[in-house]
Write an enzyme that holds these catalytic residues in place. Structure first.
Site, PDB file in Angstrom:
ATOM      1  N   ASP A   1       0.811  -1.211   0.000  1.00 51.28           N
ATOM      2  CA  ASP A   1       0.000   0.000   0.000  1.00 51.28           C
ATOM      3  C   ASP A   1       0.847   1.265   0.000  1.00 51.28           C
ATOM      4  O   ASP A   1       2.064   1.224   0.206  1.00 51.28           O
ATOM      5  CB  ASP A   1      -0.893   0.013   1.239  1.00 51.28           C
ATOM      6  CG  ASP A   1      -2.301  -0.493   0.942  1.00 51.28           C
ATOM      7  OD1 ASP A   1      -2.612  -0.750  -0.237  1.00 51.28           O
ATOM      8  OD2 ASP A   1      -3.082  -0.645   1.902  1.00 51.28           O
TER       9      ASP A   1
ATOM     10  N   TYR B   1       7.004 -10.037   6.560  1.00 44.49           N
ATOM     11  CA  TYR B   1       6.840  -8.605   6.809  1.00 44.49           C
ATOM     12  C   TYR B   1       7.369  -8.290   8.199  1.00 44.49           C
ATOM     13  O   TYR B   1       7.245  -9.106   9.124  1.00 44.49           O
ATOM     14  CB  TYR B   1       5.366  -8.197   6.752  1.00 44.49           C
ATOM     15  CG  TYR B   1       4.793  -8.092   5.361  1.00 44.49           C
ATOM     16  CD1 TYR B   1       4.810  -6.888   4.674  1.00 44.49           C
ATOM     17  CD2 TYR B   1       4.210  -9.191   4.742  1.00 44.49           C
ATOM     18  CE1 TYR B   1       4.273  -6.784   3.393  1.00 44.49           C
ATOM     19  CE2 TYR B   1       3.661  -9.098   3.469  1.00 44.49           C
ATOM     20  CZ  TYR B   1       3.690  -7.889   2.801  1.00 44.49           C
ATOM     21  OH  TYR B   1       3.162  -7.791   1.538  1.00 44.49           O
TER      22      TYR B   1
END
Length: 322
Positions: A66, A130
């Site tokens: 994003d 992540y």
């Protein structure tokens, strides 16, 4: 005439690793049309135009990130079709050429590999990791180094109950329906995922913080590993674990939230800020010696040995979405 040249030329597929600071971008995907927003791939595709491929070069990304999210290492595959009589670029030349023509200083191509023509950067990935960075002891943004403001989530609290956060994270491990941690807009048809690792650990003192400030600031890292994630799953899990660390939730409540499968529940609407999130690595089981050749992107333990590419062993159909 153009189609004849394409037929006579040689097409080569590459796997490209690249990194970026996401602050200036509207995510990794290219932004089309007349919008002022721009994605990381807009710059990569612009650089790839200088390769003079017979057909336009398109980057197929492994993991979509994003706006504001960073990547220590993302991956994409691309095809370069040179004119008849011209040999394919070596991976080293391709890497150098892309970096030479990149027009944004926050993007860097790390390394390239030749891969079979049926290789797919998204579906062949066996692991994505992540990491999320937190800072405690920061009463306001003005108290945080300017070099860290877009690279961590600064919490006003002086400390976190890390033991409780680790206990809560245990409830997330394994195979579950993670509907409660999915944001609207996900293209995934299934909400079942297997979370292999969820850790909370203190970070060394930031090199970007003055010594007199580092006494009150503490940095923390949350890491999550799975073959794939739902849209904003990592940021929503992070927000819930932070709530546990601050005493707003108990570890048992995290289990209840997970089992509710309700993304619109009282606590599930929390989403950690994008600027603290980094895509750390993308792994491919079936690329020969990839871990040895590219340690920057394969730092964590691989779920299985890396070997020669075998398309039939790669069955994942969902990419990393954050």
């Amino acid at each position: 005439m153009g189609s004849g040249r394409a037929a006579d030329s040689v097409r080569a597929r590459y796997l490209v690793y690249f990194q970026y600071l996401g602050t200036d971008f509207n995510g990794v995907a290219a932004v089309r049309g007349t919008q002022r927003a721009v994605g990381v791939l807009n710059y990569l595709e612009e650089a790839a135009e200088r390769l003079n491929s017979v057909l336009p070069v398109k980057f197929i990304i492994s993991s979509r990130t994003d706006a504001g999210v960073h990547a220590l290492c993302n991956a994409a595959h691309l095809d370069v079709q040179r004119r008849s009589g011209q040999p394919p670029f070596s991976p080293e030349i391709l890497t150098h050429a892309l970096n030479s023509h990149l027009k944004h200083p926050a993007i860097r191509v790390l390394q390239s590999f030749r891969v079979p023509s049926n290789f797919h950067a998204r579906y062949a990935a066996t692991s994505r990791t992540y990491l999320y960075r937190l800072a405690t002891g920061c009463p306001g943004l003005a108290q945080l180094s300017v070099f860290e403001r877009n690279r961590c989530w600064a919490l006003r609290a002086d400390c976190l109950d890390v033991a409780a956060m680790r206990e809560a994270a245990q409830h997330l491990l394994g195979t579950h329906d993670f509907s409660a941690f999915q944001s609207a807009g996900s293209p995934s048809t299934s909400t079942v995922r297997t979370l292999r690792r969820a850790s909370v650990s203190p970070d060394p003192a930031s090199p970007f913080v003055l010594p007199q400030e580092s006494r009150r600031l503490q940095f923390w890292t949350l890491e999550f590993e799975s073959q794939s994630f739902l849209y904003r799953q990592v940021r929503r899990m992070t927000a819930i674990l932070v709530a546990v660390g601050l005493g707003a939730l108990t570890p048992t409540q995290v289990k209840v939230i997970l089992e509710s499968r309700d993304p619109l529940g009282r606590h599930q609407t929390r989403v950690a800020p994008a600027h603290g999130l980094f895509l750390k690595s993308v792994l491919y089981r079936d690329l020969e010696d990839l871990a040895a050749q590219n340690p920057a992107c394969t730092q964590q333990e691989s779920p299985a040995p890396l070997g020669a590419f075998r398309p039939e062993t790669s069955s994942a159909k969902a990419g990393g979405l954050e």
